[in-house]
Design an enzyme around this catalytic site. Structure first.
Site, PDB file in Angstrom:
ATOM      1  N   ARG A 294      13.526  -2.660 -21.747  1.00 61.84           N
ATOM      2  CA  ARG A 294      13.519  -2.826 -20.283  1.00 61.84           C
ATOM      3  C   ARG A 294      13.841  -1.531 -19.542  1.00 61.84           C
ATOM      4  O   ARG A 294      14.261  -1.557 -18.392  1.00 61.84           O
ATOM      5  CB  ARG A 294      14.469  -3.944 -19.844  1.00 61.84           C
ATOM      6  N   LYS A 316       3.885   6.217 -11.126  1.00 65.22           N
ATOM      7  CA  LYS A 316       2.794   5.344 -11.570  1.00 65.22           C
ATOM      8  C   LYS A 316       2.567   5.574 -13.058  1.00 65.22           C
ATOM      9  O   LYS A 316       2.196   6.669 -13.482  1.00 65.22           O
ATOM     10  CB  LYS A 316       1.507   5.640 -10.806  1.00 65.22           C
ATOM     11  N   GLU A 358      -7.392  17.682  -7.540  1.00 65.45           N
ATOM     12  CA  GLU A 358      -6.245  17.008  -6.930  1.00 65.45           C
ATOM     13  C   GLU A 358      -5.595  17.892  -5.872  1.00 65.45           C
ATOM     14  O   GLU A 358      -5.130  17.403  -4.837  1.00 65.45           O
ATOM     15  CB  GLU A 358      -5.223  16.616  -8.000  1.00 65.45           C
ATOM     16  N   LYS A 400       3.346  15.237  -2.295  1.00 66.01           N
ATOM     17  CA  LYS A 400       3.414  13.964  -3.018  1.00 66.01           C
ATOM     18  C   LYS A 400       4.819  13.366  -2.936  1.00 66.01           C
ATOM     19  O   LYS A 400       4.972  12.145  -2.769  1.00 66.01           O
ATOM     20  CB  LYS A 400       2.994  14.124  -4.475  1.00 66.01           C
ATOM     21  N   GLU A 410       3.384   1.716  -3.018  1.00 67.15           N
ATOM     22  CA  GLU A 410       2.093   1.540  -2.347  1.00 67.15           C
ATOM     23  C   GLU A 410       2.005   0.196  -1.624  1.00 67.15           C
ATOM     24  O   GLU A 410       1.010  -0.525  -1.724  1.00 67.15           O
ATOM     25  CB  GLU A 410       0.951   1.691  -3.362  1.00 67.15           C
ATOM     26  N   ARG A 415       0.913   5.703   0.770  1.00 64.61           N
ATOM     27  CA  ARG A 415       0.669   6.205  -0.584  1.00 64.61           C
ATOM     28  C   ARG A 415      -0.784   6.030  -0.995  1.00 64.61           C
ATOM     29  O   ARG A 415      -1.293   6.791  -1.825  1.00 64.61           O
ATOM     30  CB  ARG A 415       1.591   5.521  -1.594  1.00 64.61           C
ATOM     31  N   ASN A 419      -5.086   8.278  -3.134  1.00 65.02           N
ATOM     32  CA  ASN A 419      -6.237   7.833  -3.921  1.00 65.02           C
ATOM     33  C   ASN A 419      -7.563   8.293  -3.337  1.00 65.02           C
ATOM     34  O   ASN A 419      -8.623   7.775  -3.712  1.00 65.02           O
ATOM     35  CB  ASN A 419      -6.229   6.307  -4.047  1.00 65.02           C
ATOM     36  N   HIS A 422     -10.640   8.506  -5.483  1.00 66.44           N
ATOM     37  CA  HIS A 422     -10.370   7.807  -6.740  1.00 66.44           C
ATOM     38  C   HIS A 422     -11.121   6.489  -6.884  1.00 66.44           C
ATOM     39  O   HIS A 422     -11.338   6.028  -8.002  1.00 66.44           O
ATOM     40  CB  HIS A 422      -8.867   7.563  -6.891  1.00 66.44           C
ATOM     41  N   HIS A 426     -12.647   6.614 -10.359  1.00 65.57           N
ATOM     42  CA  HIS A 426     -12.271   5.715 -11.456  1.00 65.57           C
ATOM     43  C   HIS A 426     -13.484   4.943 -11.968  1.00 65.57           C
ATOM     44  O   HIS A 426     -13.613   4.702 -13.176  1.00 65.57           O
ATOM     45  CB  HIS A 426     -11.183   4.742 -11.001  1.00 65.57           C
ATOM     46  N   HIS A 439     -10.919  13.502 -15.671  1.00 66.29           N
ATOM     47  CA  HIS A 439     -10.411  12.792 -14.485  1.00 66.29           C
ATOM     48  C   HIS A 439     -10.604  13.625 -13.219  1.00 66.29           C
ATOM     49  O   HIS A 439     -11.083  13.111 -12.192  1.00 66.29           O
ATOM     50  CB  HIS A 439      -8.934  12.450 -14.659  1.00 66.29           C
TER      51      HIS A 439
END
Length: 540
Positions: A294, A316, A358, A400, A410, A415, A419, A422, A426, A439
């Site tokens: 955990r 993330k 980026e 960031k 988000e 936030r 993206n 993206h 993606h 990427h």
């Protein structure tokens, strides 16, 4: 090289003077207090200066004193609460100083100075409200420090001890960017050949043994020996887990493999997992750290430009599903991020260049000055110039960090801006099987598509689209799949792949669209399928 100054900033009542004296004693350095120097120079108290000449006059005196002490070396400098609110002061202090923000809550400040008679800015009937208002207005300036120390539950000796540990750990020339998330605040350390300092950085961040280093086979062959030697020099054990390189490793199968390895090592809950590598390793390592027992402590040590400015920051973490990238994951912040610029020297050219997608993204969504810098300095950055890289990496990390602080999980559109490019990007990665397109390359192509969409909707100008495209080309980034030899991908395939995008609301796809360089927004307006297919056709 000049011995750097240690600069304490923060609100009145945060303990800067007392901590500064104790810190100077610990470090064997001279202590100066800017308020005391002003009083000595004018032979007047701060309260009298405010009363007789006003705040504007005081700020001019203060600026002159700050400029003078900032040019000295080897000082512990305690500053007045308003010093960092002036850009000239911050620039001067940062030129040869490491800045520490002694962060104190409004209620703690009030308890400490509620009866003080030497605080001219608090000469009001409702002192607590004034404290809250002033602190709120100054907080963004204070957060531009290198290191944040939360002081509410610490004694002055403990604060001084924490700062001394960071001073010992952060090498000359390195900088830090804080991500302020209250008790989960962590720091991004940016510098050259930081592997030598990693054991001390772990100590400063209060991280515990055992230390397990996760990396891939390629990074291991390049950097693992340096890490092992650094830990050995401090008589610390370091255990290694190595996985194959590439996006296919970012899977539940490999997550289970890592759980097994951690169990074999008898990894306790208070141990520390260090993820050394690119985005695949930090995403996978973060997911495992979040879910093993955990949650165990995570340190990200990104070795790619893309990782250092984006993937390793913000919490993330996750693994891919065969139908969608990063579909399985959670938010889990690291305890420390170490961005060692020397690791970028070993990156293949294509892997290095992809990181600039980026960086350009940050410029488009919120920082025209960064975009201008990337536009002007492409030759130096492509040549891996250290000074230019330090500037870009630090600025991207600052952007960031501020966005993550505002919208960690988000929940709002703040936030989601990160993206940009993206949604299309993606989809490209999924349709090409995570194999053919890196990427950053996919994001670059996605940014072109998003800008075209914005232009077609009448939001941004064609000049903006062309300017973005030209900068992408300066960094030899693709603006279409055809440019990197990817064929056989249809607009329908990409459109269908976007249906699983995590930003969608119900069945409505949401896009980040630029208005101009330096400003973007998230649209909830449904966009016709025909228009999206038309846009996709421009990038295949």
């Amino acid at each position: 090289m000049k011995r750097r100054n240690i600069v304490l900033i923060g609100f009145m009542g945060s303990g800067k003077t007392e901590v500064g004296r104790k810190l100077a004693q610990v470090l064997g350095m001279e202590f100066v207090d800017t308020d005391a120097l002003i009083e000595q120079q004018t032979q007047m108290s701060i309260s009298d200066i405010f009363r007789k000449h006003g705040e504007s006059y005081f700020r001019k005196l203060e600026m002159n004193i700050v400029d003078k002490v900032a040019k000295e070396e080897g000082l512990v400098i305690s500053t007045g609460g308003g010093v960092p609110t002036f850009e000239e002061n911050l620039k001067a202090l940062r030129s040869n100083g490491l800045l520490f923000y002694l962060r104190t809550s409004p209620i703690a400040v009030w308890k400490r100075i509620k009866d003080a008679t030497d605080r001219p800015l608090l000469d009001v009937s409702d002192r607590f409200t004034r404290i809250v208002e002033l602190l709120e207005s100054r907080e963004p300036f204070y957060r531009r420090a290198d290191i944040i120390v939360h002081t509410d539950k610490l004694t002055p000796d403990e604060v001084a001890s924490q700062i001394a540990a960071w001073v010992a750990a952060i090498p000359q020339g390195a900088r830090a960017v804080p991500v302020c998330l209250e008790e989960r605040t962590y720091h991004i350390i940016i510098g050259n050949e930081l592997y030598e300092s990693i054991p001390k950085l772990l100590t400063a961040a209060n991280l515990k043994e055992p230390f397990v280093l996760l990396t891939d086979e390629i990074v291991s062959s390049l950097h693992a020996r340096l890490y092992a030697e650094a830990f050995r020099a401090y008589d610390k054990d370091l255990h290694f887990i190595t996985v194959p390189p590439g996006e296919m490793t970012k899977s539940l199968d490999y997550a289970i493999h890592l759980y097994d390895k951690l169990v074999e090592l008898n990894m306790p809950r208070d141990g520390t997992l260090i993820a050394l590598g690119g985005g695949v390793v930090t995403d996978l390592g973060g997911f495992v750290a979040a879910t093993y027992m955990r949650g165990i402590a995570l340190v990200n040590a990104p070795t790619t430009l893309l990782g250092q400015i984006d993937a390793a920051i913000g919490g993330k973490v996750g693994v891919d599903h065969r139908r969608a990238k990063n579909l399985i994951g959670c938010f889990y912040q690291p305890k420390l991020v170490i961005a060692d610029i020397s690791t970028l020297k070993t990156l293949p050219e294509r892997a290095y260049r992809e990181g600039f997608a980026e960086a350009i993204k940050y410029g488009v969504i919120g920082d025209e000055e960064l975009f201008d810098f990337l536009e002007r300095k492409s030759d130096a950055l492509l040549a891996r110039d250290q000074e230019a890289l330090m500037h870009v990496i630090r600025r991207c990390c600052e952007i960031k960090a501020r966005i993550v602080e505002l919208d960690e999980e988000e929940r709002t559109d703040k936030r989601a801006l990160l993206n940009y490019g993206h949604t299309f990007g993606h989809a490209i990665e999924v349709v090409t099987g995570y194999q053919q397109v890196l990427h950053g390359e996919a994001v670059a192509i996605g940014m072109v598509a998003a800008a075209h969409l914005s232009c077609m909707l009448g939001i941004c100008s064609n000049d903006m689209v062309e300017r973005q495209t030209e900068v992408l080309r300066k960094y030899k980034l693709p603006t279409s799949l055809a440019e990197i030899g990817v064929t056989g991908v249809s607009a329908r395939q990409l459109y269908n792949a976007m249906a699983l995008d995590k930003k969608r609301r119900g069945k409505t796809l949401r896009f980040i669209l630029p208005k101009r360089i330096g400003e973007a927004f998230v649209t909830d307006k449904p966009i016709e399928e025909q228009l999206l297919v038309e846009v996709i056709n421009t990038i295949i």
